[in-house]
Design a protein around this motif. Structure first.
Motif, PDB file in Angstrom:
ATOM      1  N   GLU A  27       0.853  -1.202   0.000  1.00 31.50           N
ATOM      2  CA  GLU A  27       0.000   0.000   0.000  1.00 31.50           C
ATOM      3  C   GLU A  27       0.875   1.233   0.000  1.00 31.50           C
ATOM      4  OE1 GLU A  27      -3.485   0.858   0.707  1.00 31.50           O
ATOM      5  OE2 GLU A  27      -4.285  -0.916   1.705  1.00 31.50           O
ATOM      6  N   ILE A  28       0.348   2.254  -0.643  1.00 35.14           N
ATOM      7  CA  ILE A  28       0.972   3.578  -0.566  1.00 35.14           C
ATOM      8  C   ILE A  28       0.684   4.152   0.821  1.00 35.14           C
ATOM      9  CG2 ILE A  28       0.708   5.963  -1.417  1.00 35.14           C
ATOM     10  CD1 ILE A  28       2.127   4.121  -3.349  1.00 35.14           C
ATOM     11  N   ALA A  30       0.761   7.903   2.637  1.00 35.56           N
ATOM     12  CA  ALA A  30       0.993   9.351   2.506  1.00 35.56           C
ATOM     13  C   ALA A  30       1.051   9.905   3.922  1.00 35.56           C
ATOM     14  CB  ALA A  30      -0.103   9.969   1.648  1.00 35.56           C
ATOM     15  N   GLY A  31      -0.022  10.577   4.396  1.00 38.44           N
ATOM     16  CA  GLY A  31      -0.026  11.064   5.784  1.00 38.44           C
ATOM     17  C   GLY A  31      -0.158   9.931   6.789  1.00 38.44           C
ATOM     18  N   GLY A  32      -0.718   8.814   6.358  1.00 34.51           N
ATOM     19  CA  GLY A  32      -0.872   7.643   7.238  1.00 34.51           C
ATOM     20  C   GLY A  32      -2.018   7.746   8.231  1.00 34.51           C
ATOM     21  N   THR A  33      -2.814   8.815   8.168  1.00 34.20           N
ATOM     22  CA  THR A  33      -3.820   9.038   9.217  1.00 34.20           C
ATOM     23  C   THR A  33      -4.983   8.047   9.145  1.00 34.20           C
ATOM     24  OG1 THR A  33      -4.998  10.687   7.890  1.00 34.20           O
ATOM     25  CG2 THR A  33      -3.311  11.512   9.388  1.00 34.20           C
ATOM     26  N   ASP A  34      -5.261   7.508   7.972  1.00 37.50           N
ATOM     27  CA  ASP A  34      -6.292   6.459   7.875  1.00 37.50           C
ATOM     28  C   ASP A  34      -5.630   5.080   7.882  1.00 37.50           C
ATOM     29  OD1 ASP A  34      -8.916   5.451   7.627  1.00 37.50           O
ATOM     30  OD2 ASP A  34      -8.596   5.126   5.491  1.00 37.50           O
ATOM     31  N   LEU A  35      -4.608   4.923   7.075  1.00 42.23           N
ATOM     32  CA  LEU A  35      -3.993   3.602   6.886  1.00 42.23           C
ATOM     33  C   LEU A  35      -3.434   3.020   8.187  1.00 42.23           C
ATOM     34  CD1 LEU A  35      -3.126   1.463   4.815  1.00 42.23           C
ATOM     35  CD2 LEU A  35      -1.004   2.746   4.519  1.00 42.23           C
ATOM     36  N   THR A 111      -3.336  14.103   3.479  1.00 41.46           N
ATOM     37  CA  THR A 111      -3.232  14.695   2.142  1.00 41.46           C
ATOM     38  C   THR A 111      -4.593  14.683   1.459  1.00 41.46           C
ATOM     39  OG1 THR A 111      -2.734  12.531   1.203  1.00 41.46           O
ATOM     40  CG2 THR A 111      -0.846  13.878   1.909  1.00 41.46           C
ATOM     41  N   ASN A 115      -7.261  11.661   1.342  1.00 41.48           N
ATOM     42  CA  ASN A 115      -8.641  11.910   1.769  1.00 41.48           C
ATOM     43  C   ASN A 115      -9.639  11.247   0.832  1.00 41.48           C
ATOM     44  OD1 ASN A 115     -11.212  13.909   1.736  1.00 41.48           O
ATOM     45  ND2 ASN A 115     -10.338  13.744   3.768  1.00 41.48           N
ATOM     46  N   CYS A 117      -8.945   8.664  -1.067  1.00 41.19           N
ATOM     47  CA  CYS A 117      -8.691   7.209  -1.116  1.00 41.19           C
ATOM     48  C   CYS A 117      -8.961   6.528   0.226  1.00 41.19           C
ATOM     49  CB  CYS A 117      -7.241   6.931  -1.498  1.00 41.19           C
ATOM     50  SG  CYS A 117      -6.840   7.392  -3.173  1.00 41.19           S
ATOM     51  N   ASP A 170     -14.747  14.323   3.090  1.00 39.71           N
ATOM     52  CA  ASP A 170     -15.317  15.670   3.027  1.00 39.71           C
ATOM     53  C   ASP A 170     -14.925  16.387   1.736  1.00 39.71           C
ATOM     54  OD1 ASP A 170     -16.967  16.213   5.296  1.00 39.71           O
ATOM     55  OD2 ASP A 170     -15.199  16.090   6.560  1.00 39.71           O
ATOM     56  N   ILE A 211      -2.053   8.087  -7.424  1.00 34.91           N
ATOM     57  CA  ILE A 211      -2.488   9.449  -7.767  1.00 34.91           C
ATOM     58  C   ILE A 211      -1.263  10.353  -7.714  1.00 34.91           C
ATOM     59  CG2 ILE A 211      -3.892  11.433  -7.067  1.00 34.91           C
ATOM     60  CD1 ILE A 211      -5.854   9.513  -5.799  1.00 34.91           C
ATOM     61  N   LYS A 229     -21.316  21.049   6.004  1.00 37.17           N
ATOM     62  CA  LYS A 229     -21.190  19.712   6.613  1.00 37.17           C
ATOM     63  C   LYS A 229     -22.029  19.668   7.872  1.00 37.17           C
ATOM     64  CE  LYS A 229     -17.469  17.058   8.907  1.00 37.17           C
ATOM     65  NZ  LYS A 229     -16.020  16.824   8.931  1.00 37.17           N
ATOM     66  N   ASP A 237     -14.958  15.406  13.752  1.00 39.38           N
ATOM     67  CA  ASP A 237     -15.998  14.393  13.536  1.00 39.38           C
ATOM     68  C   ASP A 237     -16.218  14.153  12.050  1.00 39.38           C
ATOM     69  OD1 ASP A 237     -17.761  12.500  14.318  1.00 39.38           O
ATOM     70  OD2 ASP A 237     -19.232  13.856  15.195  1.00 39.38           O
TER      71      ASP A 237
END
Ligand SMILES: Cc1cc2nc3c(=O)[nH]c(=O)nc-3n(C[C@H](O)[C@H](O)[C@H](O)COP(=O)(O)OP(=O)(O)OC[C@H]3O[C@@H](n4cnc5c(N)ncnc54)[C@H](O)[C@@H]3O)c2cc1C
Ligand code: SF4
Length: 329
Positions: A27-28, A30-35, A111, A115, A117, A170, A211, A229, A237
Motif C-alpha cells: 500500500e501507498i 501518505a499522511g498515514g492518518t487512515d492507513l 493529504t 482523503n 482514497c 469531506d 495518484i 457539513k 468528527d
C-alpha cells in the motif's frame, strides 16, 4: 501491529515498480492518518506486506496554476488546500471542505489524495481484530442490514446485495462539484467516476496505480461554490452528511449547476435532479427548498437512519443558500 517492510520511494516510477512487485500486497502511505489506524486495529483479514512511502518523492506537494487548470499535487496536505489563497478564491467549496475535515493535526498530516482514497466508515467493518468478516471484506453477510445502521446509506446498498457503508470523504463532493480530474500514474479520471465499491476497495485505482495530482479546471466567470457539513460534534468528527455546490450564473440566473452529497451513500452522490431544479432559476428560498426536496426524492432509508433524510434536505438547502451569499468564487 503486524510487521511490514517500509520503502521510501524517490520517484513515481519507483513507487509503481514496488507496488507491482508486491502484486496487491503493498500500500501507498501518505499522511498515514487512515492507513495506520486500520493496520493498528487489524480491521482487515489480511495486511500489506509492504508500505511504500511517497512523501520522499519530490514535487508532489505543490499547488500550481497552469493552462486554465489548478493542479494540486498528491502530497498537498488538507491544511495547505484550506489555506491557499487561489483555492479559497476560485475553488471555495474545496477550501471550505478541507478546513472542515478532522482536526488541525490531522489536516497537517493528511493529504488531499489520501482523503479521497480513505476507506469506508462502518462500525462493523472497522471493529478491531476483524471481528465482523462482512461482505465488504469478502465474507458472507452485511451486519448493518439487520444491525445498527444509523450511520449507513439512505440511497441503497452495493456489492452483491449488501454493503450500505458510506463514503466519508469531506473533500470528494467539492471535487465532484468543481468537475475535478484525478491524475494517476496511468490515466486521467473524472472525479465523477473515480469512486467504486468493491471488496476492500473504494476507488477505481488499480493495485499498481498512484495518484500524482488532482486538477480542477479554472471555473468560468461568475461561478461560485460552497460546502456545508453536518456532524454530531462541532470539533473533530466525520460527516453525517456533507454537500458541495458550484453554480455559474448568466444574465442573473443559473446557467450551470453541479451539486454533490457525501456520507449518505456508498459513493459520493451527484444530485442530478437538484441540478435540474437550479438550472435556469435564481436562488431564493423557494428554489432552494424545491432543489433540496429533489436531492432526497429517491432516498430509501434503513431501519435506523430515516432521520438522515430531513438532515440531508436541510444541508442541501443551506448549501444552496450559502452559495447565493458567497461572492468569493
Ligand atoms: C480521528 C480521525 C478523524 C477524521 N475525520 C475526518 C473527517 O472529518 N473528514 C474526512 O474526510 N476524513 C476524516 N478522516 C480521514 C483521513 O484520515 C483524512 O481525511 C486524511 O485526508 C487521509 O489522508 P492521508 O494522507 O493521511 O492518507 P493515508 O492514511 O496515508 O492513506 C489513506 C489511503 O489512501 C491511499 N493513498 C494515499 N495517497 C495515495 C496516492 N497518492 N495514490 C494512491 N493511493 C493513495 C493509501 O494507500 C491508503 O489506502 C479522519 C481520520 C481520523 C483518524
Ligand atoms: S455495511 Fe458494508 S462494511 Fe458495513 S457490515 Fe455491511 S457489508 Fe460490511
Amino acid at each position: 501491529m503486524k510487521d511490514f517492510i517500509h520503502f521510501n520511494a524517490y520517484s513515481i516510477d519507483e513507487a509503481v515498480a514496488l507496488l507491482s512487485r508486491y502484486g496487491g500486497n503493498a500500500e501507498i502511505i501518505a499522511g498515514g492518518t487512515d492507513l495506520l489506524g486500520k493496520m493498528k486495529d487489524r480491521i482487515l483479514p489480511s495486511y500489506p506486506e509492504a508500505l511504500i512511502n511517497i512523501k520522499t518523492i519530490p514535487g508532489l506537494d505543490q499547488i500550481e496554476e497552469k493552462e486554465g487548470m489548478i493542479s494540486i499535487g498528491a502530497l498537498v496536505t488538507l491544511s495547505c488546500v484550506a489555506e491557499h489563497p487561489v483555492i479559497q478564491k476560485t475553488c471555495t467549496a474545496l477550501a471550505q471542505a478541507a478546513s472542515r475535515t478532522a482536526s488541525p493535526h490531522l489536516r497537517n498530516m493528511g493529504t488531499l489524495a489520501g482523503n479521497i482514497c480513505q476507506d469506508i466508515r462502518c462500525w462493523y467493518y472497522r471493529a478491531p481484530q476483524n471481528r465482523f468478516s462482512c461482505l465488504r471484506k469478502g465474507g458472507g453477510r452485511c451486519y448493518a442490514i439487520k444491525g445498527d445502521n444509523r450511520y449507513h446509506s439512505i440511497f441503497g446498498g452495493s456489492v452483491k446485495g449488501g454493503c450500505f457503508a458510506v463514503h466519508p470523504s469531506d473533500t470528494a463532493p467539492a471535487l465532484i462539484a468543481l468537475n475535478a480530474r484525478i491524475i494517476t500514474s496511468k490515466q486521467s479520471i473524472s472525479a465523477d467516476t473515480f469512486f467504486n465499491v468493491g471488496v476492500t476497495h473504494t476507488t477505481v485505482l488499480a493495485n499498481d496505480e498512484i495518484i500524482t495530482a488532482i486538477q480542477i479546471p479554472a471555473p468560468a466567470p461568475d461561478t461560485r461554490s460552497t460546502f456545508q457539513k453536518f456532524a454530531l460534534r462541532k470539533s473533530i468528527d466525520f460527516p453525517i452528511v456533507n454537500c458541495a455546490v458550484a453554480v455559474t450564473e448568466k444574465n442573473g440566473s443559473i446557467a450551470h449547476a453541479r451539486l454533490c452529497l457525501n456520507a449518505v451513500s456508498v459513493v459520493p452522490r451527484r444530485a442530478v435532479k437538484t441540478e435540474e431544479v437550479l438550472t435556469g432559476n435564481k436562488i431564493d428560498e423557494t428554489v432552494a427548498e424545491e432543489a433540496a426536496m429533489a436531492a432526497v426524492a429517491d432516498a430509501k432509508p434503513m431501519e435506523g437512519n430515516a432521520y438522515m433524510i430531513p438532515v440531508t434536505r436541510a444541508i442541501v438547502k443551506r448549501t444552496i443558500l450559502a452559495c447565493r451569499e458567497n461572492h468569493g468564487g
